[in-house]
Design an enzyme around this catalytic site. Structure first.
Site, short mmCIF file in Angstrom:
data_model
loop_
_atom_site.label_atom_id
_atom_site.label_comp_id
_atom_site.label_asym_id
_atom_site.label_seq_id
_atom_site.Cartn_x
_atom_site.Cartn_y
_atom_site.Cartn_z
N GLU A 7 -21.04 -52.55 102.07
CA GLU A 7 -20.60 -53.00 100.74
C GLU A 7 -21.48 -54.19 100.36
O GLU A 7 -21.55 -55.16 101.10
CB GLU A 7 -19.13 -53.40 100.79
CG GLU A 7 -18.60 -54.07 99.53
CD GLU A 7 -18.76 -53.21 98.28
OE1 GLU A 7 -18.15 -52.15 98.22
OE2 GLU A 7 -19.53 -53.63 97.37
N GLU B 144 -8.31 -43.42 95.77
CA GLU B 144 -7.87 -44.80 96.02
C GLU B 144 -7.05 -45.36 94.86
O GLU B 144 -6.18 -46.20 95.07
CB GLU B 144 -9.08 -45.70 96.31
CG GLU B 144 -10.04 -45.85 95.14
CD GLU B 144 -11.40 -46.43 95.55
OE1 GLU B 144 -11.90 -46.06 96.63
OE2 GLU B 144 -11.94 -47.23 94.77
N HIS C 27 -20.82 -48.60 107.01
CA HIS C 27 -20.41 -49.00 105.66
C HIS C 27 -21.15 -50.28 105.26
O HIS C 27 -21.13 -51.26 106.00
CB HIS C 27 -18.90 -49.23 105.60
CG HIS C 27 -18.44 -49.58 104.21
ND1 HIS C 27 -17.77 -50.74 103.92
CD2 HIS C 27 -18.58 -48.91 103.05
CE1 HIS C 27 -17.50 -50.76 102.61
NE2 HIS C 27 -17.98 -49.67 102.06
N PRO D 183 -11.77 -33.30 69.94
CA PRO D 183 -12.90 -32.65 69.29
C PRO D 183 -14.11 -33.59 69.26
O PRO D 183 -13.95 -34.80 69.10
CB PRO D 183 -12.40 -32.37 67.87
CG PRO D 183 -10.91 -32.41 67.98
CD PRO D 183 -10.59 -33.38 69.07
N SER E 39 -16.22 -34.24 67.06
CA SER E 39 -16.35 -35.04 65.84
C SER E 39 -15.46 -36.27 65.86
O SER E 39 -15.69 -37.23 65.13
CB SER E 39 -16.00 -34.18 64.62
OG SER E 39 -14.66 -33.76 64.75
N HIS F 55 -21.29 -45.24 96.86
CA HIS F 55 -20.18 -45.61 95.97
C HIS F 55 -20.69 -46.54 94.88
O HIS F 55 -21.69 -47.22 95.05
CB HIS F 55 -19.05 -46.24 96.77
CG HIS F 55 -18.16 -45.20 97.36
ND1 HIS F 55 -16.80 -45.24 97.24
CD2 HIS F 55 -18.46 -44.06 98.02
CE1 HIS F 55 -16.28 -44.16 97.84
NE2 HIS F 55 -17.27 -43.44 98.33
N GLU F 56 -19.97 -46.56 93.76
CA GLU F 56 -20.42 -47.26 92.56
C GLU F 56 -21.88 -46.89 92.28
O GLU F 56 -22.78 -47.75 92.21
CB GLU F 56 -20.25 -48.79 92.68
CG GLU F 56 -18.81 -49.24 92.82
CD GLU F 56 -18.28 -49.10 94.24
OE1 GLU F 56 -19.07 -49.28 95.17
OE2 GLU F 56 -17.09 -48.79 94.41
C1 NOJ Z 1 -14.74 -49.42 96.41
C2 NOJ Z 1 -14.95 -48.10 97.05
O1 NOJ Z 1 -14.75 -47.06 96.15
C3 NOJ Z 1 -14.00 -47.96 98.22
O2 NOJ Z 1 -14.09 -46.70 98.79
C4 NOJ Z 1 -14.28 -49.06 99.20
O3 NOJ Z 1 -13.30 -49.01 100.20
C5 NOJ Z 1 -14.25 -50.43 98.55
N1 NOJ Z 1 -15.03 -50.45 97.37
C6 NOJ Z 1 -14.78 -51.50 99.48
O4 NOJ Z 1 -16.14 -51.31 99.70
#
Ligand code: NOJ
Length: 661
Positions: free
Chosen positions: A370, A466, A368, A175, A177, A441-442
């Protein structure tokens, strides 16, 4: 395509401080009432069919310069109405109707500052924002937003705490509250007689909103700038300026809540003149192998992103009609995650050869990037990086920011603070210039920006598949995916990465996917993403080629979408019509309770005959004991038929319905 009947009749009226004024939804059911109190504090309340939904609640802002919570006079009102239909570049629907009434309340603060509160009332909810017109004052430093929501009643509420890393949590139901944490937006609520989903729209240069319960009301906590001391700064704004919209969807039923398009309507129209290059795609990837730890991102004996492996994936995709292949770990930097190099491949990745091969095969490569949370370095090199990818024919990039606090050009910051929000928008805008789509992502929680920048195609911000590979808590419970369509997906497309065909992981045996094979097929329909990943390895798909056939067939761009039936955290059944076609795809998923799905096929064209192919759980199927048991059936159906399918515990089904010529 535009049916445009926008009309407006500005009306400037001077009224006394305590007089209230109301804006109603086009159907007259919902009304938002605005009032200034004796001391000039803006307040509002909301009624649905004369029943209070939100009791009188405060509005206002605190800034370093001024207290903008009271001391206002009303200087005028303006009204306008809109009834427009616009066409999406991609989406759950091709055509979206924007039908609302708008009231602008013009306020003048005793300091001389002018602030407007713009309120829009739709049949399925309302929204408002603070807007500062051009004026003498040029800057404000926001330290608090006082917007509150005093809901009548105590609804069941689904939420995750605001500091959940990357929004990757299980949604918790209790809930309203009883919620003691500060919570992420969106929030989904179930009342005795209806549903609400609160979120924000058009977050472009402001911190993301969070919400907490205090003194019987939900209140706003804006994500702060880090390093600004005890009286946290939330936003630096330059006038003229408008905040994101604060929106609340209010509907009687769940199908209506899921069908609400208020968030998209509140965003600006498409800013990309030629968007013909933006294409919804299904993709596979050198990816799951890293999560189940049979491959590595970094170079070495188990390196995933090698030329040979990518060639194998590209050829497999070509053979099975999958549009694109993602490769992670192709570039230098994975040894320490400190300094990724986005334009230099590892020696065993031949970018020129692979991009030519992909072009020859007609399969796209999803790049990709990262960053490990180093947004600053990434931002400094954005043009070089996006030019490099464009030169190699790459039209989509998955970005990543693995770090709870990211390093922006402004130093260490929350990714959902104003600085992070600005960074993500810069990436989207830069990517658009190079005709590249983004899978973020993130991310910061989406707010409908994809209407303006349809190259922002999908985002993570979810406890995705994942976790079922490596999470030490055993993997997500069956019910998790039956919560998502009503919570996280309300904020926009999700890169959940469905489509696992092998549920045990020998490397981390205590963790598994809590699902049957048919549930994985159902997810391809139930969890919407215009870049939809089929995440498993080619060899796992080849163990069940007739089940994989559904993944080959199912589209990811829709003419129409309907929630046929569902209950938050129990089950859901979606039916979606392929864009520009008469074909329908239906997906169902359930939690750990087996259930019978009943789907009247009334969405089909009456009189037309269709061929139904149904992928359903086998009679003995169960996510833990018999996850791979399934049957495939074919028969003819019409709009007069009802499809009845048993879903096993953790199970589901998928159906394709195409017209018989
Ligand atoms: C977290 C991501 O959600 C995932 O998809 C990715 O493989 C890894 N980071 C590495 O970048």
């Amino acid at each position: 395509m535009k049916r445009f009947i926008a009309y407006f009749f500005p009306l400037f009226v001077l009224v006394s401080c305590t007089t209230s004024t109301t804006v109603k939804s086009p159907d007259g059911r919902l009304s938002v009432c605005f009032r200034l109190t004796e001391n000039g504090q803006p307040v509002y309340s909301v009624h649905a069919a004369d029943r209070p939904v939100i009791e009188e609640s405060p509005l206002g802002l605190m800034t370093q310069e001024l207290d903008l919570s009271n001391g206002f006079d009303l200087s005028g009102l303006a009204r306008q109405s809109c009834d427009t239909v616009w066409e999406t570049v991609w989406g759950e629907e091709r055509l979206i109707r924007d039908h609302h009434n708008e009231l602008t309340v013009r306020l003048q603060h005793k300091s001389g500052v002018k602030m407007h509160i713009v309120i829009r009332c739709f049949d399925d909810g309302f929204a408002f924002r603070y807007a500062f017109p051009k004026q003498e004052k040029k800057q404000l430093t926001i330290t608090n937003e006082l917007t509150a929501y005093r809901f009548a009643g105590d609804p069941e509420t689904w939420s995750i705490p605001w500091r959940t890393e990357y929004y990757e949590g299980l949604w918790n139901k209790m809930p309203l509250s009883a919620k003691t944490d500060t919570l992420c937006s969106p929030l989904t609520m179930e009342f005795a007689d209806g549903y609400a989903c609160m979120h924000e729209a058009a977050l472009t240069d402001y911190p993301a909103q969070n919400l907490y319960v205090s003194d019987g009301a939900l209140r706003t906590y804006l994500t702060p700038w880090l390093g600004t001391g005890e009286r946290e700064v939330k936003a630096y704004i330059s006038l003229p300026f408008a905040t994101p919209w604060r929106m609340v969807i209010l509907t009687k039923t769940l199908p209506e809540m899921v069908a609400s398009r208020i968030m998209l309507n509140l965003n600006e129209p498409c800013a990309i003149a030629d968007h013909s290059w933006i294409k919804p795609m299904k993709f596979m990837g050198i990816w799951w192998g890293m999560h189940i730890k049979t491959m590595t991102w970094e170079a070495g004996p188990k390196h995933g992103a090698t030329t040979a492996n990518m060639e194998r994936y590209l050829r497999f995709a070509k053979q099975h009609g999958i549009d694109a292949v993602l490769a992670e770990g192709w570039n230098l930097g994975w040894e320490d995650w400190q300094h990724f190099d986005f334009t230099t491949p590892y020696p065993d990745w031949d970018m020129t050869y692979l991009s030519r091969l992909a072009q020859k095969l007609g399969v796209e490569i999803v790049g990709h990037n990262e960053t490990g949370g180093n947004a600053a370095d990434y931002e400094r090199e954005l043009d070089t990086i996006y030019r490099y990818h464009a030169t190699h024919g790459i039209h989509a990039i998955k970005t990543g920011y693995v770090s709870p606090i990211i390093r922006t050009l402004d130093g260490l910051q929350w990714n959902k603070g104003q600085s992070g929000v600005r960074h993500y928008r810069k990436v989207i805008e830069t990517a658009a210039r190079y005709q590249i789509a983004i899978d973020n992502h993130e991310p910061v929680m989406p707010t409908g920006l994809q209407r303006t920048y349809p190259n922002l195609m999908t985002q993570e911000g979810v406890r995705g598949q994942e976790w079922n590979a490596w999470s030490r808590d055993g993997g997500s419970p069956c019910e998790h995916v039956t919560v998502l369509p009503f919570t996280r997906v309300m904020a926009g497309p999700v890169d959940y990465t469905p489509g696992v065909f092998c549920f045990e992981n020998p490397v981390i045996p205590e963790t598994r996917v809590h699902s049957t094979l048919m549930n994985q097929l159902g997810l391809m329909v139930c969890i919407y993403s215009p870049l939809q990943m089929a995440c498993d390895l080619p060899e796992n798909y080849m163990r069940y080629p007739d089940a994989f056939r559904f993944i080959e067939r199912v589209p990811c761009d829709w003419e129409r979408s309907l929630l046929v039936d569902g209950r938050i955290g129990d089950y859901c059944i979606f039916a979606r019509q392929k864009r520009g076609a008469e074909d329908w795809y239906i997906g169902g998923i359930t939690d750990e309770q087996p259930r019978e799905a009943v789907v009247p096929l009334t969405m089909l064209t009456p009189g037309q005959r269709y061929r139904l192919t149904l992928w359903r759980d086998g009679d003995e199927a169960d996510w833990l004991t018999r996850p791979y048991a399934y049957n495939i059936e074919e028969r003819e159906v019409t709009a007069a038929d009802t499809l009845t399918v048993r879903m096993a515990a953790g199970g589901g089904f998928a159906a394709e319905i195409v017209p018989v010529q």
